[in-house]
Structures are given as structure tokens and as C-alpha cells.
Write an enzyme that holds these catalytic residues in place. Sequence first.
Site, PDB file in Angstrom:
ATOM      1  CG  HIS A 154      -1.980  -0.841   1.067  1.00  0.00           C
ATOM      2  ND1 HIS A 154      -2.888  -1.308   2.207  1.00  0.00           N
ATOM      3  CD2 HIS A 154      -2.392  -1.857   0.211  1.00  0.00           C
ATOM      4  CE1 HIS A 154      -3.567  -2.307   1.617  1.00  0.00           C
ATOM      5  NE2 HIS A 154      -3.553  -2.548   0.447  1.00  0.00           N
ATOM      6  CB  CYS A 156       4.683  15.182 -13.945  1.00  0.00           C
ATOM      7  SG  CYS A 156       5.742  15.928 -12.580  1.00  0.00           S
ATOM      8  CB  CYS A 214       3.718  14.545  -9.433  1.00  0.00           C
ATOM      9  SG  CYS A 214       2.655  15.770 -10.528  1.00  0.00           S
ATOM     10  CB  CYS A 246       3.946  19.616 -13.540  1.00  0.00           C
ATOM     11  SG  CYS A 246       3.226  18.681 -12.473  1.00  0.00           S
TER      12      CYS A 246
HETATM   13  C1  BV8 Z   1      -8.189  -1.986  -5.771  1.00  0.00           C
HETATM   14  C2  BV8 Z   1      -3.212   3.077   2.296  1.00  0.00           C
HETATM   15  C3  BV8 Z   1      -8.561  -2.036  -7.963  1.00  0.00           C
HETATM   16  C4  BV8 Z   1      -3.570   4.664   2.338  1.00  0.00           C
HETATM   17  C5  BV8 Z   1      -5.318   1.638   2.249  1.00  0.00           C
HETATM   18  C6  BV8 Z   1     -15.606   0.077  -3.585  1.00  0.00           C
HETATM   19  C7  BV8 Z   1     -14.994   1.103  -4.328  1.00  0.00           C
HETATM   20  C8  BV8 Z   1     -13.543   0.914  -4.424  1.00  0.00           C
HETATM   21  C9  BV8 Z   1     -12.954  -0.259  -4.017  1.00  0.00           C
HETATM   22  C10 BV8 Z   1     -13.432  -1.374  -3.568  1.00  0.00           C
HETATM   23  C11 BV8 Z   1     -14.902  -1.201  -3.206  1.00  0.00           C
HETATM   24  N1  BV8 Z   1     -15.312  -2.353  -2.653  1.00  0.00           N
HETATM   25  C12 BV8 Z   1     -14.053  -3.277  -2.588  1.00  0.00           C
HETATM   26  C13 BV8 Z   1     -12.889  -2.763  -3.156  1.00  0.00           C
HETATM   27  C14 BV8 Z   1     -11.412  -2.968  -3.256  1.00  0.00           C
HETATM   28  C15 BV8 Z   1     -10.961  -2.274  -2.065  1.00  0.00           C
HETATM   29  C16 BV8 Z   1     -11.316  -2.888  -0.864  1.00  0.00           C
HETATM   30  O1  BV8 Z   1     -10.809  -3.927  -0.604  1.00  0.00           O
HETATM   31  N2  BV8 Z   1     -12.230  -2.362  -0.021  1.00  0.00           N
HETATM   32  C17 BV8 Z   1     -12.736  -2.900   1.213  1.00  0.00           C
HETATM   33  C18 BV8 Z   1     -12.922  -1.719   2.344  1.00  0.00           C
HETATM   34  C19 BV8 Z   1     -13.777  -3.574   1.205  1.00  0.00           C
HETATM   35  N3  BV8 Z   1      -9.837  -2.381  -2.416  1.00  0.00           N
HETATM   36  C20 BV8 Z   1      -8.931  -1.207  -3.277  1.00  0.00           C
HETATM   37  O2  BV8 Z   1      -9.384  -0.213  -3.541  1.00  0.00           O
HETATM   38  C21 BV8 Z   1      -7.669  -1.427  -3.334  1.00  0.00           C
HETATM   39  N4  BV8 Z   1      -7.496  -1.407  -4.767  1.00  0.00           N
HETATM   40  O3  BV8 Z   1      -9.077  -3.211  -5.522  1.00  0.00           O
HETATM   41  O4  BV8 Z   1      -8.038  -1.427  -6.926  1.00  0.00           O
HETATM   42  C22 BV8 Z   1      -7.978  -1.709  -9.349  1.00  0.00           C
HETATM   43  C23 BV8 Z   1      -6.869  -2.437  -9.954  1.00  0.00           C
HETATM   44  C24 BV8 Z   1      -6.247  -1.954 -10.716  1.00  0.00           C
HETATM   45  C25 BV8 Z   1      -6.201  -0.620 -11.425  1.00  0.00           C
HETATM   46  C26 BV8 Z   1      -7.145   0.202 -10.711  1.00  0.00           C
HETATM   47  C27 BV8 Z   1      -7.976  -0.165  -9.707  1.00  0.00           C
HETATM   48  C28 BV8 Z   1      -6.645  -0.617  -2.897  1.00  0.00           C
HETATM   49  C29 BV8 Z   1      -6.866  -1.057  -1.247  1.00  0.00           C
HETATM   50  C30 BV8 Z   1      -5.618  -0.197  -0.645  1.00  0.00           C
HETATM   51  C31 BV8 Z   1      -6.507   1.190   0.154  1.00  0.00           C
HETATM   52  N5  BV8 Z   1      -5.512   1.653   0.848  1.00  0.00           N
HETATM   53  N6  BV8 Z   1      -4.275   2.312   2.926  1.00  0.00           N
HETATM   54  C32 BV8 Z   1      -3.531   4.985   4.039  1.00  0.00           C
HETATM   55  O5  BV8 Z   1      -2.994   4.408   4.725  1.00  0.00           O
HETATM   56  O6  BV8 Z   1      -4.216   6.152   4.132  1.00  0.00           O
HETATM   57  S1  BV8 Z   1      -6.249   0.438   2.965  1.00  0.00           S
HETATM   58  C33 BV8 Z   1      -5.916   0.544   4.839  1.00  0.00           C
HETATM   59  O7  BV8 Z   1      -6.734  -0.622   5.221  1.00  0.00           O
HETATM   60  C34 BV8 Z   1      -4.428   0.520   5.333  1.00  0.00           C
HETATM   61  O8  BV8 Z   1      -3.437  -0.140   4.261  1.00  0.00           O
HETATM   62  C35 BV8 Z   1      -4.805  -0.920   6.171  1.00  0.00           C
HETATM   63  O9  BV8 Z   1      -3.509  -1.472   6.386  1.00  0.00           O
HETATM   64  C36 BV8 Z   1      -5.569  -1.538   5.457  1.00  0.00           C
HETATM   65  C37 BV8 Z   1      -6.185  -2.792   6.135  1.00  0.00           C
HETATM   66  O10 BV8 Z   1      -6.317  -2.514   7.435  1.00  0.00           O
HETATM   67  P1  BV8 Z   1      -5.930  -3.362   8.673  1.00  0.00           P
HETATM   68  O11 BV8 Z   1      -4.196  -3.185   8.345  1.00  0.00           O
HETATM   69  O12 BV8 Z   1      -6.271  -4.906   8.618  1.00  0.00           O
HETATM   70  O13 BV8 Z   1      -6.124  -2.451   9.968  1.00  0.00           O
HETATM   71  P2  BV8 Z   1      -7.446  -2.586  10.536  1.00  0.00           P
HETATM   72  O14 BV8 Z   1      -7.796  -1.370  11.361  1.00  0.00           O
HETATM   73  O15 BV8 Z   1      -8.693  -2.641   9.731  1.00  0.00           O
HETATM   74  O16 BV8 Z   1      -7.307  -3.919  11.519  1.00  0.00           O
HETATM   75  C38 BV8 Z   1      -6.300  -3.731  12.485  1.00  0.00           C
HETATM   76  C39 BV8 Z   1      -6.130  -5.435  13.038  1.00  0.00           C
HETATM   77  O17 BV8 Z   1      -5.236  -5.351  14.010  1.00  0.00           O
HETATM   78  C40 BV8 Z   1      -7.627  -5.790  13.574  1.00  0.00           C
HETATM   79  O18 BV8 Z   1      -7.814  -7.291  13.302  1.00  0.00           O
HETATM   80  C41 BV8 Z   1      -7.001  -5.806  15.127  1.00  0.00           C
HETATM   81  O19 BV8 Z   1      -7.937  -6.991  15.675  1.00  0.00           O
HETATM   82  C42 BV8 Z   1      -5.707  -6.001  15.030  1.00  0.00           C
HETATM   83  N7  BV8 Z   1      -4.756  -5.398  16.210  1.00  0.00           N
HETATM   84  C43 BV8 Z   1      -5.217  -4.745  17.142  1.00  0.00           C
HETATM   85  N8  BV8 Z   1      -4.124  -4.516  18.230  1.00  0.00           N
HETATM   86  C44 BV8 Z   1      -3.173  -5.661  17.735  1.00  0.00           C
HETATM   87  C45 BV8 Z   1      -3.892  -6.286  16.555  1.00  0.00           C
HETATM   88  N9  BV8 Z   1      -3.099  -7.200  16.241  1.00  0.00           N
HETATM   89  C46 BV8 Z   1      -1.867  -7.655  16.471  1.00  0.00           C
HETATM   90  N10 BV8 Z   1      -1.501  -7.051  17.869  1.00  0.00           N
HETATM   91  C47 BV8 Z   1      -2.076  -6.009  18.364  1.00  0.00           C
HETATM   92  N11 BV8 Z   1      -1.394  -5.287  19.428  1.00  0.00           N
HETATM   93 ZN    ZN Z   2       4.308  17.321 -11.324  1.00  0.00          ZN
END
Ligand code: BV8
Ligand code: ZN
Length: 254
Positions: free
Chosen positions: A122, A134, A130, A154
Site C-alpha cells: 500500500h 509527471c 506528483c 509542474c
Molecule cells: C483496488 C493506504 C482495483 C492508504 C489503504 C468499492 C470501491 C472501490 C474499491 C473497492 C470497493 N469495494 C471493494 C473494493 C476494493 C477495495 C477494498 O478492498 N475495499 C474494502 C474496504 C472492502 N480495495 C481497493 O480499493 C484496493 N485497490 O482494488 O484497486 C484496481 C485495480 C487495478 C487498477 C485500478 C484499480 C486498494 C486498497 C488499498 C487502500 N489503502 N491504505 C492509507 O494508509 O491512508 S487500506 C488501509 O486498510 C490500510 O492500508 C490498512 O493497512 C488496510 C487494512 O486495514 P488493517 O491493516 O487490517 O487495519 P484494521 O484497523 O482494519 O485492523 C487492525 C487489526 O489489528 C484488527 O484485526 C485488530 O484486531 C488487530 N490488532 C489490534 N491490536 C493488535 C492487533 N493485532 C496484533 N497485535 C495487536 N496489538
Molecule cells: Zn508534477
Amino acid sequence: MSELSRGISQLAEALDGAQRVAALTGAGVSAESGVPTFRGDKGLWKGFEPQQLATPGAFSRDPAMVWEWYDWRRGLIAACEPNPGHRALARLEAELADFWLITQNVDRLHQKGGSQRVLEVHGDIWTLRCFEECGYQVLEERTGIPELQRCPDCGAPLRPGVVWFGEGLPEETLHQAGLAAATCQVFLVIGTSSVVYPAAGLADLAASRGAQVFEINPDPASRIRGVTVLQGPSGEVLPEVVAALEARRKGPRT
Ligand code: BV8
Ligand code: ZN
């Protein structure tokens, strides 16, 4: 012997016998460093819908607001240190012949904790690039830059080098992560709610190729059939797994 200690010795045994091991980490691995998770009660998304902030549409609509949210997160992350879970994964990389660390996290705490081979599916919050693609990009580790930055080449706004919802993941990185998942004997799912694809699909891929899947999470989320759960915080469980592996390797070969 508790369920957890049984899981720890099962995982140490599996790691000891594996040629290739892969791990997928999520925000939970950084939780004990003080970085809020995305979906927990104090989640980063609190009050916001992810689609509100972490999408190209949101940035084009209101770049200053999205920029400010990332600058706030960069400030948070800059004050955090790697925790024993990060360091244990770096020890695992040194201990195992062929270990792949795939992370959804953008905080670079794995690298700060000593991991060298990290697949950031990610992207990362310290690279700016950019918005108009660009070609300009820069590593910017200063924090507290509330005003939107402009591309020097740009003039378009600069965006954080992370993957937003609806954006494709970096191709080469995803390809390598897919290869690691498809060819490993042991796959670890650590600190992730396993809801974001395609990253969450890597565990299914590993399981479909016969890998043993282990999940480390205080609130297990994996739906993989036959997954072995080590229920606990990664900052405590991972060091115990690595210690058990190292003890097996020092002690008489069993
Ligand atoms: C893609 C970076 C296609 C940014 C992130 C509708 C519209 C658009 C897309 C979609 C849609 N429906 C589905 C999709 C696909 C979508 C998706 O999966 N959506 C989900 C929500 C349904 N995916 C995408 O859009 C991906 N791209 O599909 O593109 C495509 C292909 C080709 C060309 C063009 C397009 C892109 C997904 C990436 C999004 N970016 N982050 C930023 O950081 O700001 S996602 C974000 O969620 C973070 O990266 C994060 O890592 C990720 C997952 O969350 P988790 O890491 O699991 O964190 P979370 O809080 O959820 O859970 C924490 C866990 O830790 C819990 O289980 C908890 O119990 C546990 N925990 C707590 N304490 C501890 C612990 N574990 C261990 N020890 C502890 N102490
Ligand atoms: Zn630029």
C-alpha cells in the site's frame, strides 16, 4: 499447556521445517507502537469514511483537507518507535533462509525495526509524489507541513505515496507478494482485519497452495479454513515465537 503456548510451539515447528515463509502484516502490528489502527475503536478513520479521505476523488475535491489528514498521521507516526513485534519479524528474517514480509502498513516501522526485505503493497506515507503523475517524487521525512505542497516540476499538488481505495497496487510489489504467497509453506497473517483486497486475498492464495496459515491477532479475523490462531498482541506473541524457533535451532535436532 495453554492454547496460545501450543500455537506458539506449533508455529515454531512449522517455521523450523519450512523452505519459504511469508507474512502479511496490517495496522495491528504498529498498534503497540502507538499508531492507531484503521478500524479499531480509536481507529484512524474515526469520524471519516475511508472513501472520504483515502481516495483520488477526495484529493481532487479537497486536496488541502486530505493533505492535512496525512500530515497529522505523519506527525503521529514520526513519534512512534518500532515495538518488539517489529523487531521479532526482523529477527525472523535473519533466522530464516527465505522470508518475505508483506505489509499493508505505510509507516515504515518494519524498516525502522530492522527488516530489510519489505514488500509495501500500500505504498508509504514518507514518499510524496506528483498528483498529476509527471514523474516527480521525493522522500519527505519532515512532519508538520500543514499547507498543501506543490510539484516543483509542474505545479500540481503533491500527494502521499500511498495506495488509495480504487487505485491499483504497485504491480511489481504485488507480483512479488503473490509469488511469495503462492510458493511458501507457512503464511502468517498478523494484525490485520483481512477486509482490504487484494492484500487480504494473499492468505487465501497461500492456503490454496497448501501452505499452513497462522494468524496472530487479539481479535482474530481470518476466515481461512484450518487457520491456526495465536490469540494475542503481536508485540508479545512474535518475540515468543522467535525465541521458541531459536531454542529449537540451538537445542538437539528433534
Ligand atoms: C483496488 C493506504 C482495483 C492508504 C489503504 C468499492 C470501491 C472501490 C474499491 C473497492 C470497493 N469495494 C471493494 C473494493 C476494493 C477495495 C477494498 O478492498 N475495499 C474494502 C474496504 C472492502 N480495495 C481497493 O480499493 C484496493 N485497490 O482494488 O484497486 C484496481 C485495480 C487495478 C487498477 C485500478 C484499480 C486498494 C486498497 C488499498 C487502500 N489503502 N491504505 C492509507 O494508509 O491512508 S487500506 C488501509 O486498510 C490500510 O492500508 C490498512 O493497512 C488496510 C487494512 O486495514 P488493517 O491493516 O487490517 O487495519 P484494521 O484497523 O482494519 O485492523 C487492525 C487489526 O489489528 C484488527 O484485526 C485488530 O484486531 C488487530 N490488532 C489490534 N491490536 C493488535 C492487533 N493485532 C496484533 N497485535 C495487536 N496489538
Ligand atoms: Zn508534477
